[in-house]
Design an enzyme around this catalytic site. Structure first.
Site, short mmCIF file in Angstrom:
data_model
loop_
_atom_site.label_atom_id
_atom_site.label_comp_id
_atom_site.label_asym_id
_atom_site.label_seq_id
_atom_site.Cartn_x
_atom_site.Cartn_y
_atom_site.Cartn_z
N ASP A 37 3.10 -17.17 -28.89
CA ASP A 37 3.14 -18.64 -28.73
C ASP A 37 4.52 -19.19 -29.07
OD1 ASP A 37 1.93 -17.63 -31.27
OD2 ASP A 37 2.35 -19.65 -31.95
N ASP A 43 11.05 -22.76 -31.35
CA ASP A 43 10.30 -22.84 -32.60
C ASP A 43 11.04 -22.21 -33.78
OD1 ASP A 43 8.40 -24.22 -31.28
OD2 ASP A 43 6.72 -22.95 -31.84
P1 AMP Z 1 4.08 -22.01 -35.78
O1 AMP Z 1 3.78 -20.88 -36.71
O2 AMP Z 1 4.88 -23.13 -36.39
O3 AMP Z 1 4.65 -21.54 -34.48
O4 AMP Z 1 2.69 -22.69 -35.45
C1 AMP Z 1 1.58 -22.01 -34.94
C2 AMP Z 1 0.56 -23.00 -34.50
O5 AMP Z 1 0.19 -23.85 -35.57
C3 AMP Z 1 1.01 -23.92 -33.38
O6 AMP Z 1 -0.11 -24.18 -32.59
C4 AMP Z 1 1.44 -25.15 -34.13
O7 AMP Z 1 1.39 -26.32 -33.34
C5 AMP Z 1 0.43 -25.20 -35.26
N1 AMP Z 1 0.93 -25.91 -36.43
C6 AMP Z 1 1.89 -25.50 -37.28
N2 AMP Z 1 2.07 -26.40 -38.25
C7 AMP Z 1 1.21 -27.42 -38.02
C8 AMP Z 1 0.91 -28.66 -38.66
N3 AMP Z 1 1.53 -29.03 -39.77
N4 AMP Z 1 -0.03 -29.43 -38.10
C9 AMP Z 1 -0.68 -29.06 -36.99
N5 AMP Z 1 -0.46 -27.92 -36.36
C10 AMP Z 1 0.47 -27.10 -36.84
MG MG Z 2 5.17 -22.24 -32.81
#
Ligand code: AMP
Ligand code: MG
Length: 521
Positions: free
Chosen positions: A269, A279
């Site tokens: 993702d 990201d």
């Molecule tokens: P990441 O590890 O930041 O790539 O995030 C993985 C997933 O978690 C993605 O779908 C992000 O949109 C979601 N995500 C990460 N942090 C948050 C947050 N604080 N609130 C909502 N969704 C989050």
């Molecule tokens: Mg992400």
């Protein structure tokens, strides 16, 4: 303020008919409408003038309250319908199901000078994909993302961009080390920009649900807009598409290896379908050249996303994308060939990149050996990757071995550890290298110029980002601007910034935010 949006994503792809903001599984839709959350006291910290220009925002516009309101989600661009994308992903090797834009809200697509840019707010509140989280982002991770997306661009590495960094004025609760110590931090919003934020996971989600119709619609959309030179709506086109994604992904990762960048969370993702670095989370930069290093403490046990493993993970992720696209093609062979090519092209591409780093232009069969012995030597004692390669460019063909070592000496973190056996190994390496340079016909100066163009002098070292964060927490944003300016020309000598061409200071060795980062953001 009139911003002209031409939103292909929402007009050409299936929408989630449910307009509520409740967290849910979203079927047969590429996105859900979502409204950014109003914030208490939005405040602009920094803006990338360069990105503003690309988007057609002039100097007066970016100073207006309305602009601030838009980039913080407090005002909606006229006629726009903000949305969050639906995607899934393999996280740390396991299928994680639906993820989606949990805290990223797309404002739409702006066309300027014939270029189309998607504008997205990260940290703008809950969406149907927020799962158990709050949809918000904190200042520290937003500074890191903001500064590095622009810095990567100037390093010449494919990346998503950033337009602005703002405070929301709200407090956000985070447990930085996931050890039961949550604290309130300042909330922030980064306005991010890219031709598209589509990820491998956007394709995987439909395949995992056997919704091949939506999958095909999305693939056709992606080819039409982002790979327009390929054949549309055909199996051949789909194979070519996968081939190009594979090539772009490889190219991006070789560039990461060139500069010592460790992404930290290469889940599918977090893999852009355009081969962009996307990201920015618990990323880090190799300081000491340590191939097994990862900045991400969440990954400490298996170190899946360690520096040396990034090319393998790129391949693993491409296998997942291949599996996702397979139902549209139903023939494994072309995929296998492309993935096989990735391995071959990685080997040749990596070698070429490393040869450039040490300034070799002519070809010699012994170069792979010269390079692997260099990689071994770099690990004998902690040796700063950036300083080593940069200083290597100053070596002259006629230097003595000791003069050559003198020139890279600053790269050693603990020169007192250069025991005799280590020194001997370096002497042996430089003896071969100096001899090898004799084969090069270009002058020392020409070689240096070429080497300086691939060995950056300045990168956003982990401790530098942390210094900028610490100051920003005290409302002093000067270092953010300093680094923003400095990193616009990472390959240039910038005498006024010489202090940032330095090894990581000792206090940062084991400090949270410098050598230890988590996914908490
Ligand atoms: P990441 O590890 O930041 O790539 O995030 C993985 C997933 O978690 C993605 O779908 C992000 O949109 C979601 N995500 C990460 N942090 C948050 C947050 N604080 N609130 C909502 N969704 C989050
Ligand atoms: Mg992400």
């Amino acid at each position: 303020m009139k911003i002209d949006l031409q939103d292909t994503f929402t007009s050409e792809l299936p929408a989630d008919p449910n307009l509520e903001n409740t967290r849910r599984q979203v079927a047969e839709a590429c996105f859900s409408y979502a409204t950014p959350k109003k914030t208490t006291k939005p405040e602009l910290i920094h803006i990338s003038n360069e990105m503003a220009e690309h988007l057609g925002f002039d100097a007066t516009t970016i100073k207006t309250q309305e602009f601030l309101n838009i980039v913080t989600g407090n005002a909606i661009i006229e006629d726009s319908k903000p949305y969050a994308m639906c995607y899934g992903g393999h996280q740390f090797g396991n299928w994680a199901g639906q993820l989606g834009d949990g805290r990223a809200i797309n404002l739409g697509e702006i066309v300027h000078n014939n270029k189309r840019w998607a504008l997205q707010l990260k940290g703008a509140g809950e969406t149907p994909y927020s799962r158990t989280a709050d949809g918000l982002a904190v200042l520290r991770s937003s500074i890191r993302e903001y500064l590095l997306s622009e810095a990567m661009q100037h390093l010449g590495i494919p990346t998503t961009r950033a337009l602005s960094l703002s405070l929301s004025g709200d407090k956000v609760l985070r447990d930085v080390l996931y050890n039961g110590n949550p604290e309130y931090e300042k909330g922030a919003i980064v306005a991010r920009v890219a031709p598209s934020f589509l990820r491998f996971g956007n394709f995987e989600i439909f395949s995992s649900r056997q919704d091949y119709k939506t999958l095909e619609t999305l693939v056709n959309y992606t080819i039409k807009h982002f790979y327009p030179h390929l054949e549309q709506n055909s199996k051949d086109g789909y194979i070519q598409f996968f081939k190009e994604v594979s090539e772009r992904t490889l190219k991006m990762i070789i560039e990461w290896q060139r500069v010592g960048f460790v992404h930290g969370v290469m889940n599918t993702d977090n893999m852009s379908i355009l081969g962009l670095t996307i990201d920015y989370g618990p990323y880090g930069w190799l300081e000491g050249y340590e191939p097994s290093w990862t900045p991400n403490t969440t990954d400490r046990q298996h170190k899946r996303y360690r520096f040396e493993n990034q090319p393998n993970i790129g391949l693993w992720n491409l296998y997942q994308l291949a599996n996702a696209l397979y139902p549209l093609i139903e023939d494994a062979e072309p995929f296998e060939e492309i993935l096989e090519d990735y391995k071959i092209n990685y080997a040749t591409g990596y070698l070429k990149m490393m040869r450039n780093k040490i300034g070799l232009i002519s070809l010699d069969d012994n170069d792979p050996e010269l390079l692997s012995s260099l990689e071994e030597a770099l690990q004998l004692t902690e040796t700063d990757m950036t300083i080593f390669f940069r200083n290597l460019g100053s070596i002259h063909k006629e230097d003595s071995i000791s003069t050559a070592i003198e020139k890279i000496h600053d790269a050693f973190y603990t020169p007192e550890d250069l025991k005799e056996d280590i020194l001997e190994k370096w002497q042996a390496w430089f003896a071969t290298y100096l001899q090898r340079l004799q084969q090069e016909i270009i002058s020392d100066l020409e070689r240096k110029t070429k080497m300086n163009a691939v060995n950056p002098k300045y990168v956003l070292r982990n401790y530098m980002a942390q210094l900028a964060i610490d100051k920003a927490n005290e409302k002093d944003y000067s270092l953010i601007d300093t680094f923003y300016q400095l990193l616009k020309s990472p390959y240039d000598e910038q005498t006024n910034y010489e202090e940032w061409f330095a090894k990581r200071p000792d206090w940062a060795r084991n400090k949270v935010g410098c050598s230890m980062l988590s996914c908490s953001s």
